[in-house]
Design a protein around this motif. Sequence first.
Motif, PDB file in Angstrom:
ATOM      1  N   GLU A 106       0.863  -1.177   0.000  1.00  0.00           N
ATOM      2  CA  GLU A 106       0.000   0.000   0.000  1.00  0.00           C
ATOM      3  C   GLU A 106       0.900   1.227   0.000  1.00  0.00           C
ATOM      4  O   GLU A 106       1.834   1.319   0.795  1.00  0.00           O
ATOM      5  CB  GLU A 106      -0.906   0.025   1.229  1.00  0.00           C
TER       6      GLU A 106
ATOM      7  N   LEU B  74       2.526  -4.964   2.917  1.00  0.00           N
ATOM      8  CA  LEU B  74       1.471  -5.668   3.639  1.00  0.00           C
ATOM      9  C   LEU B  74       1.656  -7.175   3.586  1.00  0.00           C
ATOM     10  O   LEU B  74       1.237  -7.892   4.472  1.00  0.00           O
ATOM     11  CB  LEU B  74       0.097  -5.296   3.073  1.00  0.00           C
ATOM     12  N   LYS B  75       2.286  -7.626   2.507  1.00  0.00           N
ATOM     13  CA  LYS B  75       2.528  -9.065   2.336  1.00  0.00           C
ATOM     14  C   LYS B  75       3.836  -9.237   1.601  1.00  0.00           C
ATOM     15  O   LYS B  75       4.170  -8.495   0.707  1.00  0.00           O
ATOM     16  CB  LYS B  75       1.390  -9.694   1.532  1.00  0.00           C
TER      17      LYS B  75
END
Length: 170
Positions: free
Chosen positions: A160, A169-170
């Motif tokens: 993001e 985020l991942k």
Amino acid sequence: MLILITGGSGSGKSAYAEQLVLEEGDAVRYYIATMPPYDEECREKILKHQILRAEKHFQTIECYENLEGLTLDAGAVVLLECLSNLTANICFLEKKDWTDPVTAILSGIRHLQKQTKTLIIVTNEVFSDGSRCDLATEDYKSVLGTVNQQISELADRVIEVVYSIPLQLK
């Protein structure tokens, strides 16, 4: 590798995505543009993005709906800009022949992913404004939300971008 980049309007996600492409080295670079130039505002935004991409050696492909119709060089680095426009095109364009936009979009993404070294997809955060829209727009937002969730499950990385700051985020 599949990378999904999300963020609000004007967050810097497009510039960040382009930088990620450049970091991939000298591979063939495709920019899949999904915004049809249907009015002056769109033409201005397209021109702004073209100026930002100048001298980055992208081969631009205009593709407003059917990602499965694209054949790309094996091992290319691809920037799909952007998923929210692609979803809107599939949901709203006159010649709609899709019975399930989520399946059509995900099938197209998988098709691109099979052909590429790295696929970077830019999408938009559409639920944080808190406002209610007409039924057609709410349906579109639901489709985009579902697609974003399913691509994030497939993705190797999800980022993001907030105020030009990438948050992994991942």
